[in-house]
Design a protein around this motif. Sequence first.
Motif, PDB file in Angstrom:
ATOM      1  N   THR A   1       0.862  -1.185   0.000  1.00 19.34           N
ATOM      2  CA  THR A   1       0.000   0.000   0.000  1.00 19.34           C
ATOM      3  C   THR A   1       0.895   1.230   0.000  1.00 19.34           C
ATOM      4  OG1 THR A   1      -0.130   0.118   2.406  1.00 19.34           O
ATOM      5  CG2 THR A   1      -1.807  -1.199   1.278  1.00 19.34           C
ATOM      6  N   PHE A   2       0.274   2.366  -0.186  1.00 17.57           N
ATOM      7  CA  PHE A   2       1.019   3.620  -0.152  1.00 17.57           C
ATOM      8  C   PHE A   2       0.094   4.687   0.401  1.00 17.57           C
ATOM      9  CE2 PHE A   2       3.831   6.998  -1.493  1.00 17.57           C
ATOM     10  CZ  PHE A   2       5.085   6.394  -1.495  1.00 17.57           C
ATOM     11  N   GLY A   3       0.687   5.766   0.944  1.00 14.94           N
ATOM     12  CA  GLY A   3      -0.106   6.810   1.563  1.00 14.94           C
ATOM     13  C   GLY A   3      -1.289   7.224   0.714  1.00 14.94           C
ATOM     14  N   GLY A   4      -2.463   7.276   1.322  1.00 15.24           N
ATOM     15  CA  GLY A   4      -3.682   7.591   0.586  1.00 15.24           C
ATOM     16  C   GLY A   4      -4.627   6.419   0.491  1.00 15.24           C
ATOM     17  N   GLN A   5      -4.132   5.215   0.799  1.00 16.65           N
ATOM     18  CA  GLN A   5      -4.999   4.044   0.738  1.00 16.65           C
ATOM     19  C   GLN A   5      -5.640   3.722   2.078  1.00 16.65           C
ATOM     20  OE1 GLN A   5      -2.063   1.675  -1.973  1.00 16.65           O
ATOM     21  NE2 GLN A   5      -4.029   0.655  -2.162  1.00 16.65           N
ATOM     22  N   SER A   6      -5.409   4.549   3.089  1.00 17.15           N
ATOM     23  CA  SER A   6      -6.125   4.354   4.347  1.00 17.15           C
ATOM     24  C   SER A   6      -7.625   4.358   4.079  1.00 17.15           C
ATOM     25  CB  SER A   6      -5.787   5.481   5.331  1.00 17.15           C
ATOM     26  OG  SER A   6      -4.485   5.354   5.812  1.00 17.15           O
ATOM     27  N   GLY A   7      -8.305   3.396   4.671  1.00 13.23           N
ATOM     28  CA  GLY A   7      -9.742   3.278   4.467  1.00 13.23           C
ATOM     29  C   GLY A   7     -10.127   2.344   3.343  1.00 13.23           C
ATOM     30  N   ALA A   8      -9.149   1.853   2.570  1.00 10.76           N
ATOM     31  CA  ALA A   8      -9.449   0.985   1.428  1.00 10.76           C
ATOM     32  C   ALA A   8     -10.003  -0.352   1.891  1.00 10.76           C
ATOM     33  CB  ALA A   8      -8.198   0.775   0.589  1.00 10.76           C
ATOM     34  N   PRO A   9     -10.850  -0.983   1.089  1.00 10.88           N
ATOM     35  CA  PRO A   9     -11.368  -2.296   1.457  1.00 10.88           C
ATOM     36  C   PRO A   9     -10.289  -3.367   1.353  1.00 10.88           C
ATOM     37  CG  PRO A   9     -12.040  -1.747  -0.769  1.00 10.88           C
ATOM     38  CD  PRO A   9     -11.370  -0.523  -0.218  1.00 10.88           C
ATOM     39  N   VAL A  10     -10.223  -4.206   2.353  1.00 10.94           N
ATOM     40  CA  VAL A  10      -9.392  -5.408   2.312  1.00 10.94           C
ATOM     41  C   VAL A  10     -10.352  -6.548   2.009  1.00 10.94           C
ATOM     42  CG1 VAL A  10      -7.826  -6.889   3.603  1.00 10.94           C
ATOM     43  CG2 VAL A  10      -7.834  -4.414   4.009  1.00 10.94           C
ATOM     44  N   TRP A  11     -10.212  -7.140   0.815  1.00 12.29           N
ATOM     45  CA  TRP A  11     -11.263  -8.050   0.368  1.00 12.29           C
ATOM     46  C   TRP A  11     -10.706  -9.364  -0.147  1.00 12.29           C
ATOM     47  CZ3 TRP A  11     -11.461  -8.809  -5.086  1.00 12.29           C
ATOM     48  CH2 TRP A  11     -10.779  -7.869  -5.859  1.00 12.29           C
ATOM     49  N   ILE A  12     -11.579 -10.331  -0.218  1.00 11.31           N
ATOM     50  CA  ILE A  12     -11.216 -11.679  -0.647  1.00 11.31           C
ATOM     51  C   ILE A  12     -12.146 -12.115  -1.765  1.00 11.31           C
ATOM     52  CG2 ILE A  12     -10.250 -12.398   1.563  1.00 11.31           C
ATOM     53  CD1 ILE A  12     -12.907 -13.732   2.212  1.00 11.31           C
ATOM     54  N   HIS A  13     -11.651 -13.045  -2.579  1.00  8.53           N
ATOM     55  CA  HIS A  13     -12.449 -13.717  -3.590  1.00  8.53           C
ATOM     56  C   HIS A  13     -12.414 -15.201  -3.271  1.00  8.53           C
ATOM     57  CE1 HIS A  13     -13.232 -11.203  -7.448  1.00  8.53           C
ATOM     58  NE2 HIS A  13     -14.353 -11.651  -6.946  1.00  8.53           N
ATOM     59  N   GLU A  14     -13.391 -15.685  -2.559  1.00  8.93           N
ATOM     60  CA  GLU A  14     -13.434 -17.112  -2.243  1.00  8.93           C
ATOM     61  C   GLU A  14     -13.768 -17.936  -3.468  1.00  8.93           C
ATOM     62  OE1 GLU A  14     -15.250 -17.452   2.073  1.00  8.93           O
ATOM     63  OE2 GLU A  14     -16.125 -15.814   0.925  1.00  8.93           O
ATOM     64  N   ASP A  15     -14.480 -17.335  -4.409  1.00  6.55           N
ATOM     65  CA  ASP A  15     -14.866 -17.981  -5.659  1.00  6.55           C
ATOM     66  C   ASP A  15     -14.680 -16.947  -6.754  1.00  6.55           C
ATOM     67  OD1 ASP A  15     -16.264 -18.894  -7.925  1.00  6.55           O
ATOM     68  OD2 ASP A  15     -17.607 -20.100  -6.692  1.00  6.55           O
ATOM     69  N   GLU A  16     -13.996 -17.321  -7.845  1.00  7.66           N
ATOM     70  CA  GLU A  16     -13.701 -16.358  -8.899  1.00  7.66           C
ATOM     71  C   GLU A  16     -14.969 -15.756  -9.502  1.00  7.66           C
ATOM     72  OE1 GLU A  16     -10.990 -15.095  -9.583  1.00  7.66           O
ATOM     73  OE2 GLU A  16      -9.541 -16.409  -8.646  1.00  7.66           O
ATOM     74  N   ASN A  17     -16.076 -16.478  -9.447  1.00  5.79           N
ATOM     75  CA  ASN A  17     -17.313 -15.977 -10.034  1.00  5.79           C
ATOM     76  C   ASN A  17     -18.203 -15.272  -9.015  1.00  5.79           C
ATOM     77  OD1 ASN A  17     -16.790 -16.926 -12.671  1.00  5.79           O
ATOM     78  ND2 ASN A  17     -17.389 -18.995 -12.064  1.00  5.79           N
ATOM     79  N   ALA A  18     -17.745 -15.224  -7.764  1.00  3.01           N
ATOM     80  CA  ALA A  18     -18.538 -14.601  -6.715  1.00  3.01           C
ATOM     81  C   ALA A  18     -18.116 -13.146  -6.548  1.00  3.01           C
ATOM     82  CB  ALA A  18     -18.350 -15.351  -5.396  1.00  3.01           C
ATOM     83  N   PRO A  19     -18.998 -12.304  -6.018  1.00  2.00           N
ATOM     84  CA  PRO A  19     -18.616 -10.909  -5.775  1.00  2.00           C
ATOM     85  C   PRO A  19     -17.575 -10.828  -4.675  1.00  2.00           C
ATOM     86  CG  PRO A  19     -20.753 -11.375  -4.791  1.00  2.00           C
ATOM     87  CD  PRO A  19     -20.390 -12.581  -5.615  1.00  2.00           C
ATOM     88  N   PRO A  20     -16.789  -9.753  -4.638  1.00  5.28           N
ATOM     89  CA  PRO A  20     -15.789  -9.602  -3.576  1.00  5.28           C
ATOM     90  C   PRO A  20     -16.463  -9.419  -2.232  1.00  5.28           C
ATOM     91  CG  PRO A  20     -16.005  -7.571  -4.816  1.00  5.28           C
ATOM     92  CD  PRO A  20     -16.824  -8.596  -5.540  1.00  5.28           C
ATOM     93  N   ARG A  21     -15.805  -9.890  -1.185  1.00  6.18           N
ATOM     94  CA  ARG A  21     -16.322  -9.715   0.168  1.00  6.18           C
ATOM     95  C   ARG A  21     -15.232  -9.055   1.005  1.00  6.18           C
ATOM     96  NH1 ARG A  21     -19.430 -14.065   3.144  1.00  6.18           N
ATOM     97  NH2 ARG A  21     -17.524 -15.291   3.156  1.00  6.18           N
ATOM     98  N   ALA A  22     -15.577  -7.967   1.671  1.00 11.42           N
ATOM     99  CA  ALA A  22     -14.620  -7.217   2.464  1.00 11.42           C
ATOM    100  C   ALA A  22     -14.517  -7.807   3.858  1.00 11.42           C
ATOM    101  CB  ALA A  22     -15.027  -5.752   2.536  1.00 11.42           C
ATOM    102  N   ILE A  23     -13.272  -7.977   4.331  1.00 14.86           N
ATOM    103  CA  ILE A  23     -13.052  -8.543   5.667  1.00 14.86           C
ATOM    104  C   ILE A  23     -12.323  -7.571   6.588  1.00 14.86           C
ATOM    105  CG2 ILE A  23     -13.139 -10.937   4.888  1.00 14.86           C
ATOM    106  CD1 ILE A  23      -9.794  -9.268   5.681  1.00 14.86           C
ATOM    107  N   GLY A  24     -11.985  -6.371   6.073  1.00 16.89           N
ATOM    108  CA  GLY A  24     -11.287  -5.406   6.900  1.00 16.89           C
ATOM    109  C   GLY A  24     -11.224  -4.048   6.231  1.00 16.89           C
ATOM    110  N   VAL A  25     -10.741  -3.049   6.989  1.00 12.30           N
ATOM    111  CA  VAL A  25     -10.595  -1.678   6.509  1.00 12.30           C
ATOM    112  C   VAL A  25      -9.129  -1.296   6.666  1.00 12.30           C
ATOM    113  CG1 VAL A  25     -11.353   0.708   6.737  1.00 12.30           C
ATOM    114  CG2 VAL A  25     -12.946  -1.155   7.262  1.00 12.30           C
ATOM    115  N   HIS A  26      -8.424  -1.133   5.559  1.00 10.46           N
ATOM    116  CA  HIS A  26      -6.990  -0.864   5.643  1.00 10.46           C
ATOM    117  C   HIS A  26      -6.721   0.414   6.431  1.00 10.46           C
ATOM    118  CE1 HIS A  26      -2.794  -0.588   4.702  1.00 10.46           C
ATOM    119  NE2 HIS A  26      -2.979   0.614   4.178  1.00 10.46           N
ATOM    120  N   ALA A  27      -5.701   0.360   7.319  1.00  6.45           N
ATOM    121  CA  ALA A  27      -5.449   1.497   8.194  1.00  6.45           C
ATOM    122  C   ALA A  27      -4.018   2.007   8.137  1.00  6.45           C
ATOM    123  CB  ALA A  27      -5.797   1.127   9.638  1.00  6.45           C
ATOM    124  N   TYR A  28      -3.020   1.135   8.274  1.00  6.34           N
ATOM    125  CA  TYR A  28      -1.658   1.634   8.390  1.00  6.34           C
ATOM    126  C   TYR A  28      -0.662   0.492   8.257  1.00  6.34           C
ATOM    127  CZ  TYR A  28      -2.197  -0.173  13.127  1.00  6.34           C
ATOM    128  OH  TYR A  28      -2.454  -0.972  14.201  1.00  6.34           O
TER     129      TYR A  28
END
Length: 606
Positions: free
Chosen positions: A539-566
């Motif tokens: 990451t780089f400065g400015g991405q604070s607050g970005a979604p931390v997400w996973i793709h459990e299935d390539e055809n499934a929508p992304p699911r967020a599991i965290g909020v990037h902070a630092y």
Amino acid sequence: MAPTIIYVHGNGNQIAMERLRSEWDHALFGRDLGAASRMAYWARLRYAKPRGEAAELEAVAEADPAQRLVGPEAFAADVLREARQESGVATEAAADDERLQKWLLRMVYDADALANGEAGGPAEALPLPRKLRIAAFRALVKRTFHDVYAYFFGGMRDPMRQVVETTLAGAGGPLVVVGHSLGTIIAYEALRRIGAQANVDLFVTAGSPLGVLEVQDLLDKPLRVPDGVREWRNVNDARDLVALDHRIRPEYAPADRCTDFIVSNGSDNHHGIGEYLATAPIRDVLRPLFTGEAAPLVTAGGLRSVSKPETPVVAEEAAVVAPEPTAGSTGSEPDERSRSAAVLVGKGKSAPIRRAAVTTESVIGPDERVRIFDTHLSPWRMICSLRLTGPTGAGAIGTGWFIGPRTVLTAGHCVFSSHFFGGWASQIQVVPGRNGPGDSAVSTPFGRVTSTRFSAIDRWVAGENADYDIGCIHLAEDQDLGNTVGWFSLAAPPAEDLAGFLLNISGYPGDRGAGQEQYFARNRVLRVTERRVFYEVDTFGGQSGAPVWIHEDENAPPRAIGVHAYGTGGTPADFDITANSAPRITPEVLEIVTEWVQQDGGWPQT
């Protein structure tokens, strides 16, 4: 010495060899390279004469009606039977080919889903009536499977490899090898057999089934980067039926010599070689080598992927074990289980963990961020650049993302910073889907909205990091932009499950100019605690607050599991790692966030 590029074409009958070579040249370089490019033309071994000039869609329109109407299982069984007959393999002697049957059936199911608009949206499919779309995708499945079957079981393996080996032997200088579809398997095995003498600077595979387990079962072990290959780039579209398993890096060692890229292939079946050759991970590295053109400053492209950790770490503090509730939806309402999960889960707590030293977000090791634009894989429309506006100045403060029609999640310190409380900014501007040069005041295709109402969990105060650095921007009732751009689902997987994932982060880094574009990075989890997840994602400065997400299935929508902070920076005694970090979406966080969304009129209870 000038390099030579060797092409290895894919499935099905092809046009005449020299015309095919020239078409690949033009798709990649915009002109014919002449003697600098060669085509390993194996089609003559399978087909009596080159394919004519008629467009393939004409053949699709005249396809056998039965092919369009039978169920997936029946169609797959017919294709397998035809492949056996064509290759002279008796059914009773075909035990080995069962390893390819699962891949065949998965291709058929995905083909029908694409034709029905279920895997990428109806706009992704061919501009034909549904029955003809089914026929078109199934035609790709049949052609692919017949040729792959003939290669492994029809006696064509050695002759096809010999075509590639002969072409390689006749070329001088350092080599670049570009394979497509079945051609990637043939090229890979030929390069494995040649070994260190191959002298290949770059091996490119596009639309490759080399990541498919059933195909890997038929290759020599151990799987590895061919000895004579210095770098391997594997490029696939997530909707490509042939490349159902898109990544090769975790399986083919050494990992530092191969990189996976997921790109958007706009061809009718998302498998076309011309469209693959025009993508940035291929075009931008090859054009400078053969034409002298500088690589463009602005590149489209895909994501880079790395292998999962061999031994993911779950910290002892990670005592919360809970069901896996989800909330939200990508463009549609969640089901009853998703909506009610948050209020059904208790707030389990344990002793607080020591806090690592807070430093800036960071690139960890090699910079593996990839600049992205509008691709089917990235949830870019839901992700926003956040900007302060006020009487004395304005500036970017981070990244946010929609979790409902009028609810934007971000880091708490982005919305409750000292600058905001100092009063010099009175509003936060939410700009979704910013992708492209410049940061002018011109609205994006999806508009921009402002807000003065905010919430946070354990807001950032006095410079001390809260366990949950999560904030929320509430938009007015007439600013339901989430209905246009879609919104993230949320997930609260147990810590022990989360440690096994590769994580993705998409956001707006400060080093590229506020709000100009998103970067995408995918990398491993280093440690999970009760409330936080630590990872190698760059990451780089400015991405604070970005979604931390996973793709459990390539055809499934992304699911967020965290909020990037630092980033932790250095090697803090707390965790003995260098990492970036995010507060997790835990069950108690999910309960609070669910209340926020409902206050904004989202996720209605029914």
